[in-house]
Write an enzyme that holds these catalytic residues in place. Structure first.
Site, PDB file in Angstrom:
ATOM      1  N   GLY A 101       8.450  14.850  -6.151  1.00  0.00           N
ATOM      2  CA  GLY A 101       8.087  16.109  -6.781  1.00  0.00           C
ATOM      3  C   GLY A 101       7.133  16.958  -5.982  1.00  0.00           C
ATOM      4  O   GLY A 101       7.039  18.174  -6.202  1.00  0.00           O
ATOM      5  N   ARG A 102       6.406  16.343  -5.059  1.00  0.00           N
ATOM      6  CA  ARG A 102       5.507  17.115  -4.193  1.00  0.00           C
ATOM      7  C   ARG A 102       5.410  16.525  -2.789  1.00  0.00           C
ATOM      8  O   ARG A 102       4.474  16.824  -2.060  1.00  0.00           O
ATOM      9  CB  ARG A 102       4.121  17.226  -4.827  1.00  0.00           C
ATOM     10  CG  ARG A 102       3.464  15.903  -5.186  1.00  0.00           C
ATOM     11  CD  ARG A 102       2.068  16.142  -5.737  1.00  0.00           C
ATOM     12  NE  ARG A 102       1.471  14.909  -6.239  1.00  0.00           N
ATOM     13  CZ  ARG A 102       0.205  14.808  -6.634  1.00  0.00           C
ATOM     14  NH1 ARG A 102      -0.585  15.856  -6.552  1.00  0.00           N
ATOM     15  NH2 ARG A 102      -0.265  13.664  -7.087  1.00  0.00           N
ATOM     16  N   ARG A 188      11.484   3.150  -2.696  1.00  0.00           N
ATOM     17  CA  ARG A 188      10.790   2.515  -3.815  1.00  0.00           C
ATOM     18  C   ARG A 188      11.774   1.734  -4.675  1.00  0.00           C
ATOM     19  O   ARG A 188      12.982   1.932  -4.604  1.00  0.00           O
ATOM     20  CB  ARG A 188      10.130   3.600  -4.678  1.00  0.00           C
ATOM     21  CG  ARG A 188       9.212   4.519  -3.881  1.00  0.00           C
ATOM     22  CD  ARG A 188       9.376   5.979  -4.341  1.00  0.00           C
ATOM     23  NE  ARG A 188       8.618   6.874  -3.472  1.00  0.00           N
ATOM     24  CZ  ARG A 188       7.317   7.112  -3.617  1.00  0.00           C
ATOM     25  NH1 ARG A 188       6.665   6.568  -4.619  1.00  0.00           N
ATOM     26  NH2 ARG A 188       6.685   7.895  -2.773  1.00  0.00           N
ATOM     27  N   ASP A 261       8.391   3.464  -9.834  1.00  0.00           N
ATOM     28  CA  ASP A 261       8.606   4.469  -8.791  1.00  0.00           C
ATOM     29  C   ASP A 261       7.449   4.518  -7.804  1.00  0.00           C
ATOM     30  O   ASP A 261       7.527   5.241  -6.802  1.00  0.00           O
ATOM     31  CB  ASP A 261       8.838   5.856  -9.410  1.00  0.00           C
ATOM     32  CG  ASP A 261       7.687   6.300 -10.287  1.00  0.00           C
ATOM     33  OD1 ASP A 261       7.463   5.663 -11.336  1.00  0.00           O
ATOM     34  OD2 ASP A 261       7.000   7.278  -9.944  1.00  0.00           O
ATOM     35  N   ASP A 271       1.163   5.644  -2.765  1.00  0.00           N
ATOM     36  CA  ASP A 271       0.868   6.566  -3.868  1.00  0.00           C
ATOM     37  C   ASP A 271      -0.523   6.338  -4.446  1.00  0.00           C
ATOM     38  O   ASP A 271      -0.692   5.858  -5.571  1.00  0.00           O
ATOM     39  CB  ASP A 271       1.935   6.454  -4.963  1.00  0.00           C
ATOM     40  CG  ASP A 271       3.275   7.000  -4.496  1.00  0.00           C
ATOM     41  OD1 ASP A 271       3.321   7.616  -3.424  1.00  0.00           O
ATOM     42  OD2 ASP A 271       4.277   6.801  -5.200  1.00  0.00           O
TER      43      ASP A 271
END
EC number: 2.7.7.-
Length: 494
Positions: A101-102, A188, A261, A271
């Site tokens: 998403g980013r 992932r 994820d 992450d």
């Protein structure tokens, strides 16, 4: 659409050579798109070590061409930017389609490292998000990536942070930043879940074959599981994940958002959001303010990792073809995690061989640390020095229950008689870090950076890259956290 060719006339050539093996899987796996530019970018932090890792001349980290490229304002020559699609379970609930998403993947360097820009703008997978990252969270990810590497824990790395005055709304208006992060792969568990959930067995198999051939070639020649390479893959991932969890637990690291994820197929820490290195040892500590149910508490991390692996097993089941084989592959986690954890705790105690008393000794000290609320990192470092110089009073001072400590120390000292004091102390000083990225240290660097002062970030980076060294003159960074540190709240927006 080949963006590297379409825009070659505007691309910045930093001397990187590229492969695009993930992109070669086909458009079912991603959307090609360009990063969204940011105005007036500036350098915030850089890692020459990571530059060398990916084959980039570190002298580029300072030049405007690199600044523009790593902000997403200019393409890197030979790159092929894309955002990948995946799905996953978030806080134990199926969330459906997710994706980058980013984050935008630029490609894989010729020496095998994928490069991503995090915070480079909205993608088709941003859902309601803006695709941006803020300076605060970017500094935390940059520092923790390099800190974990310094601790010897498998992790994605961080090449640089660039900042921009562009406003980004979170709980308040903040400024934008982009982290350039590096890993052998950003695949992932959720990538596999995505295709399995949608009944797309062909891309599921293509992804599994890609991961096996690229990262786990030994699974092709396995004699276990009747030669089933996909079961062997599940076992290999389970074992890597078990070793990673043992390392997290031993150093007192809380990830904060262990969704499927956010789980690396290579057993990497990825992450970095609401993470924390514990101050006082609290086994049930929840570092993520958004985790109201405490699902990802420190002492639950090993079991959550197994739950996530079970989700991966379900996704791989169409390829494995036999539920019993999948269960057998998962069993390795249950064996490897306790073995690895015990080995790491023995090293923290300076014990180089196994003894019957080990488990009792380790359980005993962890219980004492919890009951007395002892600072986890400081305890282990002081104990390391005490074993070397024979002075245990600085360690004893950490405990309110001195009698319980004395009793444990007596048992420990009896076991230590089997070892040379200097040998044990040397092992401990290489195992128990003096410096970890405590929340308040990160917060101090962030506050200074918001004022345009990046010196605190640079000091922290230098200490965390070599966390087992003494670094004379920097003891304040290894001291007890200030009272205000307990008021810091980190959440999924951090």
């Amino acid at each position: 659409m080949n963006l590297s060719a379409d825009h070659s006339e505007t691309a910045a050539d930093l001397g990187l050579a590229w492969n695009h093996r993930f992109a070669d899987l086909g458009p079912a796996f991603y959307t090609e798109l360009r990063p969204t530019p940011l105005p007036a970018p500036h350098w915030v932090g850089t890692s020459p070590d990571v530059a060398r890792l990916i084959g980039l001349d570190p002298s580029w980290l300072g030049r405007d061409e690199a600044l523009q490229a790593f902000t997403g304002n200019t393409l890197l020559a030979g790159s092929r930017p894309l955002a990948s699609v995946y799905s996953g379970h978030q806080f134990g609930v199926w969330a459906g389609q997710l994706g980058d998403g980013r984050a935008i993947l630029l490609g894989e360097t010729a020496n095998g490292h994928e490069i991503q820009l995090k915070g480079a703008g909205r993608t088709p997978y941003s859902r309601m998000g803006d695709g941006r990252a803020v300076l605060r969270s970017s500094i935390r990810e940059f520092l923790c990536s390099e800190a974990m590497h310094g601790l010897g824990i498998p992790t994605s790395r961080a090449l640089c942070i660039t900042g921009s005055p562009a406003p980004v709304r979170r709980e308040e208006i903040e400024t934008a930043a982009v982290v350039t992060r590096v890993a052998p792969s950003f695949v992932r568990f959720g990538h596999f879940e995505h295709f399995a959930a949608n009944g797309q067995e062909a891309p599921l198999q293509a992804l599994a074959d890609y991961v096996i051939d690229r990262y786990y070639p030994e699974c092709r020649g396995t004699t276990e599981f009747s030669g089933n390479a996909y079961a062997a893959l599940l076992q290999a991932v389970s074992e890597r994940t078990a070793r990673l969890m043992a390392q997290w637990q031993a150093v007192g690291f809380c990830h904060g958002v262990m969704n499927t994820d956010n789980m690396s197929i290579l057993g990497l820490t990825i992450d970095y959001g609401p993470f924390q290195f514990m101050d006082a040892f609290v086994p049930g500590h929840v570092c993520n303010h958004s985790d109201t149910q405490g699902r990802y508490a420190y002492n639950r991390q090993p079991n959550v990792a197994y739950w996530n692996l079970f989700c991966l097993a379900q996704a791989l089941l169409p390829l494995i073809g036999d539920e019993e084989l999948a269960k057998a592959a998962l069993e390795s986690y249950k064996a490897v995690f306790p073995q690895e954890f015990m080995a790491r705790m023995r090293a923290k105690l300076g014990l180089t061989a196994e003894h019957e008393q080990d488990a009792t000794l380790i359980d005993g000290i962890l219980l004492l640390l919890a009951k007395n609320g002892v600072d986890y990192t400081i305890f282990w470092r002081r104990l390391s020095h005490a074993v070397g110089n024979g002075d245990f009073e600085p360690v004893r001072d950490l405990f309110a229950d001195r009698a319980a400590w004395d009793a444990w120390l007596l048992s420990y000292s009896e076991l230590q008689r089997h070892y040379g004091r200097s040998e044990a102390a040397n092992l401990m000083l290489k195992t128990n870090p003096k410096f970890v990225l405590r929340n308040h240290l990160g917060e101090q660097a962030i506050r200074a950076a918001k004022l345009g002062d990046f010196s605190e970030l640079q000091t922290l980076q230098r200490l965390l890259e070599r966390p087992f060294d003494e670094h004379p003159g920097h003891d304040a960074y290894a001291a007890f956290p200030p009272d205000w540190a307990s008021s810091i709240e980190i959440s999924c927006s951090s």
